[in-house]
Design a protein around this motif. Sequence first.
Motif, PDB file in Angstrom:
ATOM      1  N   ASN A  46       0.828  -1.222   0.000  1.00  0.00           N
ATOM      2  CA  ASN A  46       0.000   0.000   0.000  1.00  0.00           C
ATOM      3  C   ASN A  46       0.859   1.268   0.000  1.00  0.00           C
ATOM      4  N   LYS A  47       2.030   1.187  -0.569  1.00  0.00           N
ATOM      5  CA  LYS A  47       2.957   2.311  -0.613  1.00  0.00           C
ATOM      6  C   LYS A  47       2.400   3.430  -1.488  1.00  0.00           C
ATOM      7  N   VAL A  48       2.617   4.684  -1.055  1.00  0.00           N
ATOM      8  CA  VAL A  48       2.216   5.857  -1.839  1.00  0.00           C
ATOM      9  C   VAL A  48       3.467   6.499  -2.437  1.00  0.00           C
ATOM     10  N   TRP A  49       3.469   6.722  -3.722  1.00  0.00           N
ATOM     11  CA  TRP A  49       4.597   7.337  -4.399  1.00  0.00           C
ATOM     12  C   TRP A  49       4.094   8.277  -5.488  1.00  0.00           C
ATOM     13  N   ARG A  50       5.011   8.881  -6.179  1.00  0.00           N
ATOM     14  CA  ARG A  50       4.639   9.944  -7.118  1.00  0.00           C
ATOM     15  C   ARG A  50       5.156   9.600  -8.512  1.00  0.00           C
ATOM     16  N   PHE A  51       4.325   9.875  -9.513  1.00  0.00           N
ATOM     17  CA  PHE A  51       4.750   9.703 -10.898  1.00  0.00           C
ATOM     18  C   PHE A  51       4.476  10.988 -11.677  1.00  0.00           C
ATOM     19  N   THR A  52       5.453  11.378 -12.485  1.00  0.00           N
ATOM     20  CA  THR A  52       5.283  12.510 -13.393  1.00  0.00           C
ATOM     21  C   THR A  52       5.615  12.066 -14.799  1.00  0.00           C
ATOM     22  N   GLY A  53       4.634  12.170 -15.695  1.00  0.00           N
ATOM     23  CA  GLY A  53       4.895  11.972 -17.113  1.00  0.00           C
ATOM     24  C   GLY A  53       5.262  13.320 -17.711  1.00  0.00           C
ATOM     25  N   PHE A  54       6.437  13.406 -18.352  1.00  0.00           N
ATOM     26  CA  PHE A  54       6.967  14.699 -18.799  1.00  0.00           C
ATOM     27  C   PHE A  54       7.159  14.700 -20.309  1.00  0.00           C
ATOM     28  N   TYR A  55       6.737  15.789 -20.941  1.00  0.00           N
ATOM     29  CA  TYR A  55       6.909  15.951 -22.379  1.00  0.00           C
ATOM     30  C   TYR A  55       7.437  17.357 -22.640  1.00  0.00           C
ATOM     31  N   ALA A  56       8.673  17.429 -23.118  1.00  0.00           N
ATOM     32  CA  ALA A  56       9.284  18.729 -23.411  1.00  0.00           C
ATOM     33  C   ALA A  56       9.156  19.009 -24.901  1.00  0.00           C
ATOM     34  N   LYS A  57       8.572  20.113 -25.232  1.00  0.00           N
ATOM     35  CA  LYS A  57       8.434  20.484 -26.637  1.00  0.00           C
ATOM     36  C   LYS A  57       9.816  20.714 -27.250  1.00  0.00           C
TER      37      LYS A  57
END
Length: 513
Positions: free
Chosen positions: A99-110
């Motif tokens: 039940n771990k809480v973590w963070r995800f960021t999907g990144f798109y650089a123009k």
Amino acid sequence: MNCLSWNCRGLGNPETVRELHDLVKMEGPALVFLCETKIEGRRVGDLTTRLGFEGCYPVNSAGLSGGLALFWSKDVDVTLNNFSDQHIDVMVKNIGGDNKVWRFTGFYAKARRSEHTERRNLLRWLKAQSDAPWLCGGDFNEITDNSEYFGAHDRPEWQMDGFRQCLDDCELQDLGYQGVPFTWDNMQHGDSNVKVRLDRFLMNPAMMSWKSASVVKHVLSPKSDHCMLTVILKRVAEGTEGHRRRFIYEEAWQKDETYDNTVLQGWRRGAGLQGLHGIEEALSTMETHLTVWRKKKFGNIRRKIKKVRKEYEEERSNSLFRGPTKKEKDLGHQLSDLLHKEEIIARQRSGADWLKAGDRNTGFFQARATTRKSRNRIRSLQAADGSVCETKEDIHAEVQQFYTGLYTAQEHTDVEAVLHHVPHQITEPMNERLLRPFKEEEVKAVVFSMGPSKAPGCDGFHAGFYQKHWELVGPDVTAAALGFLNGGQMPDTVNNTIIVLIPKVRNPQNITV
């Protein structure tokens, strides 16, 4: 758990959707981040069920430009933090298990170079929002080194330095990769062909310490000029099941008041008179003594710190309106001592010998050690026959076979015939100096010239042990070393070594390149 990132170059093409669906079935990712969907968010959302996902956060494209999407499976709960036309940032909770809480960021650089500063500042802003374990992946449209670029003209150093500085500011570590070295190919011929590693997965120290055995794969796609990236999130324990932890001498033991007496009792005096074999047996006996002593006196440092801190806080809360009690002072000293020992262990593990114990930045040392271990981990090797070794057993077998062949003498080699053509460079006076007997002071000078915590051998004792206890072990070590150097024999077991492959290039594909 797996995650996937792909610059798909348009989800309006049924063949692209079909390819994505096939990869999702094959990899079973919990999260899928897509950029350059080039369709409305509503149409992206309609693919959720077809792809077998629980939910989706789409970001509308601007006509046929841009567009993002994040899909997730029933294995995770996802909460949106924020988004823009260049990112989707979420908190992820694993369902079942830890039940771990973590963070995800999907990144798109123009791709526009005029927006370099803007997107780097966006990444810095995202870093400031949370200290949670953080996985960040996508198309960053930048590189950190010209080894990530193939083409007629190298990238300018100032441009790469700006991206490197941004990653340092965000404390993000590249996870490396398996597969082809570039993730984007302009598909042109001859000198016009350009290949670049634009896509990657990154982790902050908190995520790295939790999932430091994670593996990234580059998967070629016929429907996009970008590779698909999959990351398999694994703890170290998941990748080393059944592995027995070998004995390693710890500098932190020296802080315990009973340590010196344990070493004094454990060392077998006179072992050096039996040569190197006697030293080997003496070290084996010392290992047994220290292992038993360590289990009694040290145990699990982190668990002890937690226990003592809790007792200290309870005792202090009971003495708020009077002076500190003797028990409170004793617990405070115990806690400080345990923290110091933990710091020394973390420093030794990190290999950061340019910082001395005293800064008590254990988090820095642990992050450095985890980062170094991840960077040096070899996840696959190409064998001599062209096949790829991916399991630990296959990699071990390939390495052993390579070095066995390398260090095995060739048959029917006439050494004299070769030496006949080598000109003499050693004069008679030089030869006399080279042949003179080795001396005691030379043995000591060599031992004390070594880094105290560098590269312990098969027995687990590094130079720091000998330097600390030279008065006790020095006479035996010197006698045994001189006995061999001045004409004696070396037992086969003493000549055993541990082969540690330290990559000299990023993501090595085989042993020789």
